[in-house]
Motif scaffolding. Structure first.
Motif, PDB file in Angstrom:
ATOM      1  N   PHE A   1       1.313  22.894 -20.937  1.00 47.20           N
ATOM      2  CA  PHE A   1       0.735  24.527 -20.973  1.00 47.20           C
ATOM      3  C   PHE A   1      -0.166  24.780 -19.633  1.00 47.20           C
ATOM      4  O   PHE A   1      -0.074  25.603 -19.137  1.00 47.20           O
ATOM      5  N   CYS A   2      -0.980  23.720 -19.271  1.00 53.56           N
ATOM      6  CA  CYS A   2      -1.736  23.928 -18.216  1.00 53.56           C
ATOM      7  C   CYS A   2      -0.925  23.993 -16.926  1.00 53.56           C
ATOM      8  O   CYS A   2      -1.428  24.598 -15.962  1.00 53.56           O
ATOM      9  N   PHE A   3      -0.025  23.318 -16.843  1.00 48.65           N
ATOM     10  CA  PHE A   3       0.763  23.267 -15.507  1.00 48.65           C
ATOM     11  C   PHE A   3       1.589  24.602 -15.455  1.00 48.65           C
ATOM     12  O   PHE A   3       1.597  24.951 -14.497  1.00 48.65           O
ATOM     13  N   CYS A   4       2.059  25.050 -16.716  1.00 54.63           N
ATOM     14  CA  CYS A   4       2.678  26.471 -16.446  1.00 54.63           C
ATOM     15  C   CYS A   4       1.988  27.641 -16.259  1.00 54.63           C
ATOM     16  O   CYS A   4       2.267  28.505 -15.432  1.00 54.63           O
ATOM     17  N   VAL A   5       0.835  27.692 -16.799  1.00 60.54           N
ATOM     18  CA  VAL A   5      -0.300  28.965 -16.853  1.00 60.54           C
ATOM     19  C   VAL A   5      -0.867  28.634 -15.388  1.00 60.54           C
ATOM     20  O   VAL A   5      -1.100  29.922 -14.691  1.00 60.54           O
ATOM     21  N   THR A   6      -0.892  27.568 -14.794  1.00 57.95           N
ATOM     22  CA  THR A   6      -1.584  27.419 -13.566  1.00 57.95           C
ATOM     23  C   THR A   6      -0.624  27.824 -12.427  1.00 57.95           C
ATOM     24  O   THR A   6      -1.037  28.506 -11.538  1.00 57.95           O
ATOM     25  N   ILE A   7       0.474  27.453 -12.702  1.00 64.92           N
ATOM     26  CA  ILE A   7       1.442  27.911 -11.540  1.00 64.92           C
ATOM     27  C   ILE A   7       1.717  29.474 -11.779  1.00 64.92           C
ATOM     28  O   ILE A   7       1.778  30.076 -10.726  1.00 64.92           O
ATOM     29  N   LEU A   8       1.849  29.880 -12.910  1.00 62.30           N
ATOM     30  CA  LEU A   8       1.728  31.477 -12.873  1.00 62.30           C
ATOM     31  C   LEU A   8       0.647  32.278 -12.487  1.00 62.30           C
ATOM     32  O   LEU A   8       0.824  33.277 -11.684  1.00 62.30           O
ATOM     33  N   ILE A   9      -0.641  31.839 -12.546  1.00 62.42           N
ATOM     34  CA  ILE A   9      -1.697  32.089 -11.906  1.00 62.42           C
ATOM     35  C   ILE A   9      -1.509  32.228 -10.255  1.00 62.42           C
ATOM     36  O   ILE A   9      -2.003  33.162  -9.588  1.00 62.42           O
TER      37      ILE A   9
ATOM     38  N   LEU B   1      -1.610  17.409 -10.496  1.00 63.13           N
ATOM     39  CA  LEU B   1      -1.962  16.151 -11.536  1.00 63.13           C
ATOM     40  C   LEU B   1      -1.329  16.436 -12.900  1.00 63.13           C
ATOM     41  O   LEU B   1      -0.958  15.380 -13.532  1.00 63.13           O
ATOM     42  N   THR B   2      -1.342  17.679 -13.249  1.00 57.54           N
ATOM     43  CA  THR B   2      -1.106  17.947 -14.744  1.00 57.54           C
ATOM     44  C   THR B   2       0.483  17.630 -14.662  1.00 57.54           C
ATOM     45  O   THR B   2       1.121  17.099 -15.852  1.00 57.54           O
ATOM     46  N   CYS B   3       1.254  17.919 -13.665  1.00 57.79           N
ATOM     47  CA  CYS B   3       2.606  17.508 -13.717  1.00 57.79           C
ATOM     48  C   CYS B   3       2.854  16.082 -13.877  1.00 57.79           C
ATOM     49  O   CYS B   3       3.666  15.495 -14.625  1.00 57.79           O
TER      50      CYS B   3
ATOM     51  N   LEU C   1      -7.926  28.219  -4.627  1.00 58.30           N
ATOM     52  CA  LEU C   1      -6.619  28.170  -4.377  1.00 58.30           C
ATOM     53  C   LEU C   1      -6.270  26.588  -4.160  1.00 58.30           C
ATOM     54  O   LEU C   1      -5.279  26.159  -4.946  1.00 58.30           O
ATOM     55  N   VAL C   2      -6.874  25.795  -3.368  1.00 56.08           N
ATOM     56  CA  VAL C   2      -6.800  24.306  -3.269  1.00 56.08           C
ATOM     57  C   VAL C   2      -6.820  23.520  -4.941  1.00 56.08           C
ATOM     58  O   VAL C   2      -6.075  22.917  -5.076  1.00 56.08           O
ATOM     59  N   LEU C   3      -7.608  23.951  -5.490  1.00 55.09           N
ATOM     60  CA  LEU C   3      -7.957  23.361  -6.680  1.00 55.09           C
ATOM     61  C   LEU C   3      -6.979  23.586  -7.682  1.00 55.09           C
ATOM     62  O   LEU C   3      -6.426  22.589  -8.151  1.00 55.09           O
ATOM     63  N   ARG C   4      -6.383  24.689  -7.624  1.00 57.32           N
ATOM     64  CA  ARG C   4      -5.376  25.037  -8.418  1.00 57.32           C
ATOM     65  C   ARG C   4      -3.990  24.296  -8.157  1.00 57.32           C
ATOM     66  O   ARG C   4      -3.441  23.885  -8.996  1.00 57.32           O
ATOM     67  N   VAL C   5      -3.639  24.262  -6.885  1.00 53.29           N
ATOM     68  CA  VAL C   5      -2.518  23.441  -6.538  1.00 53.29           C
ATOM     69  C   VAL C   5      -2.603  22.022  -6.909  1.00 53.29           C
ATOM     70  O   VAL C   5      -1.708  21.323  -7.255  1.00 53.29           O
ATOM     71  N   LEU C   6      -3.929  21.474  -6.901  1.00 60.37           N
ATOM     72  CA  LEU C   6      -4.065  19.962  -6.990  1.00 60.37           C
ATOM     73  C   LEU C   6      -3.867  19.963  -8.777  1.00 60.37           C
ATOM     74  O   LEU C   6      -3.499  19.027  -9.079  1.00 60.37           O
TER      75      LEU C   6
ATOM     76  N   VAL D   1       1.135  31.941  -8.678  1.00 57.84           N
ATOM     77  CA  VAL D   1       2.318  32.947  -8.106  1.00 57.84           C
ATOM     78  C   VAL D   1       1.690  34.384  -8.114  1.00 57.84           C
ATOM     79  O   VAL D   1       2.006  34.996  -7.218  1.00 57.84           O
ATOM     80  N   LEU D   2       1.053  35.063  -9.394  1.00 54.40           N
ATOM     81  CA  LEU D   2       0.549  36.318  -9.259  1.00 54.40           C
ATOM     82  C   LEU D   2      -0.324  36.378  -8.250  1.00 54.40           C
ATOM     83  O   LEU D   2      -0.398  37.549  -7.739  1.00 54.40           O
ATOM     84  N   GLU D   3      -1.221  35.617  -8.006  1.00 50.67           N
ATOM     85  CA  GLU D   3      -2.300  35.645  -7.040  1.00 50.67           C
ATOM     86  C   GLU D   3      -1.791  35.755  -5.595  1.00 50.67           C
ATOM     87  O   GLU D   3      -2.256  36.863  -4.573  1.00 50.67           O
ATOM     88  N   LEU D   4      -1.071  34.860  -5.204  1.00 47.71           N
ATOM     89  CA  LEU D   4      -0.407  34.692  -4.003  1.00 47.71           C
ATOM     90  C   LEU D   4       0.791  36.017  -3.580  1.00 47.71           C
ATOM     91  O   LEU D   4       0.898  36.221  -2.553  1.00 47.71           O
ATOM     92  N   THR D   5       1.219  36.513  -4.759  1.00 48.33           N
ATOM     93  CA  THR D   5       2.297  37.782  -4.492  1.00 48.33           C
ATOM     94  C   THR D   5       1.591  39.062  -4.538  1.00 48.33           C
ATOM     95  O   THR D   5       1.962  39.994  -4.451  1.00 48.33           O
ATOM     96  N   SER D   6       0.226  38.908  -4.946  1.00 48.40           N
ATOM     97  CA  SER D   6      -0.908  40.140  -5.184  1.00 48.40           C
ATOM     98  C   SER D   6      -0.283  40.853  -6.413  1.00 48.40           C
ATOM     99  O   SER D   6      -0.850  42.158  -6.720  1.00 48.40           O
ATOM    100  N   LEU D   7       0.477  40.163  -7.158  1.00 50.32           N
ATOM    101  CA  LEU D   7       0.911  41.026  -8.592  1.00 50.32           C
ATOM    102  C   LEU D   7      -0.465  40.893  -9.753  1.00 50.32           C
ATOM    103  O   LEU D   7      -0.148  41.782 -10.525  1.00 50.32           O
TER     104      LEU D   7
END
Length: 279
Positions: free
Chosen positions: A46-54, A18-20, A9-14, A56-62
């Motif tokens: 692309f990496c910024f958007c897909v990582t954010i999507l992942i 960084l990509t942004c 989770l921390v890695l994905r936030v970073l 959101v989906l994981e934190l909301t359990s979707l």
């Protein structure tokens, strides 16, 4: 149930941060019509958007409700992002940076940091020995993502006017395309949980196709340089700068690289079918 490891989770936030920063710095320099500039910007966005999507989906359990193999998807994406960001981190400074270009250098450094984070994520999500997981979390699965990505780099460097004149080069393009399609089919079928649709046992199909890919890539490894460099030295107009002729060298190197990847893939497949499968 999909569980989120705090380290991942921390890695994905970073990675998102960084990509942004990378694409923001490059965008602040100004737009460029060069295809390599477009590739680098697409990679970071692309990496910024897909990582954010992942996230959101994981934190909301979707992610539990998505009808795909989530672990396979996230592992394959982490591998793809690693390769894409690595390529962008190399291409951007080579083509668009200089010793006095502050924002370009900063974007490159931050992109390299993002690459390291994605590589660490691959290491965290990759299946460990004895662990039950999806195919794309294993070494053969990650190799499939690598093979598909390298083929994409080859396609980017291809010039129709160069390979359309010789049947030998057209065969090489056919090799790249056929092997790419098979790798893509394996990735899509794995993520979509459709492997049962294969007309034969998946491991045996994989082994046969990997052996065929090795044989086909060997022919491309011989034929491509034979036709490309014969009576075709590097133009004097290129001098010390990059030019379209250099794409031929990139394709030659990537063909060798993908051949090594397919040989490794075939080795793992043989090991799976004839040794582990019978033990």
């Amino acid at each position: 149930m999909v569980t989120v490891d705090i380290k991942t989770l921390v890695l994905r936030v970073l990675e998102v941060v960084l990509t942004c920063i990378s694409f923001s710095l490059v965008a602040s320099v100004g737009h460029n019509t060069n295809s390599f500039w477009t590739w680098c910007m697409f990679t970071w966005c692309f990496c910024f958007c897909v990582t954010i999507l992942i996230l959101v989906l994981e934190l909301t359990s979707l992610s539990e409700k998505v009808p795909i193999s989530w672990d396979d998807f996230t592992t394959a994406y982490a591998m793809l992002a690693t390769l894409m960001v690595l390529a962008a981190s190399i291409i951007y400074p080579v083509y668009f940076s200089c010793s006095s270009c502050g924002r370009e250098i900063a974007a490159t450094v931050i992109s390299c940091l993002a690459f390291i984070l994605y590589a660490v994520e691959v290491g965290l999500t990759r299946a460990k020995p004895g662990e039950i997981s999806g195919f794309l979390s294993t070494v053969p699965g990650l190799l499939k993502v690598l093979e598909a990505f390298v083929a994409c780099i080859i396609f980017i460097c291809l010039d129709y006017n160069q390979f359309s004149r010789f049947p030998g080069l057209q065969w090489c393009v056919a090799v790249y395309s056929i092997c790419f399609i098979f790798s893509l089919v394996v990735i899509v079928f794995t993520i979509g949980r459709l492997l049962t649709l294969f007309p034969a046992p998946f491991d045996k199909v994989l082994t046969v196709c990997n052996v065929l890919a090795v044989l086909m890539y060997i022919t491309a490894m011989v034929i491509w340089p034979l036709y490309c460099y014969r009576n075709n030295p590097r133009p004097s107009s290129c001098n010390n700068r990059l030019c379209p002729w250099d794409n031929l060298v990139v394709i030659t190197f990537m063909t060798s690289f993908n051949l090594a990847a397919y040989i490794s893939d075939a080795f793992y497949s043989f090991r799976l079918v004839f040794f582990i499968g019978r033990s």
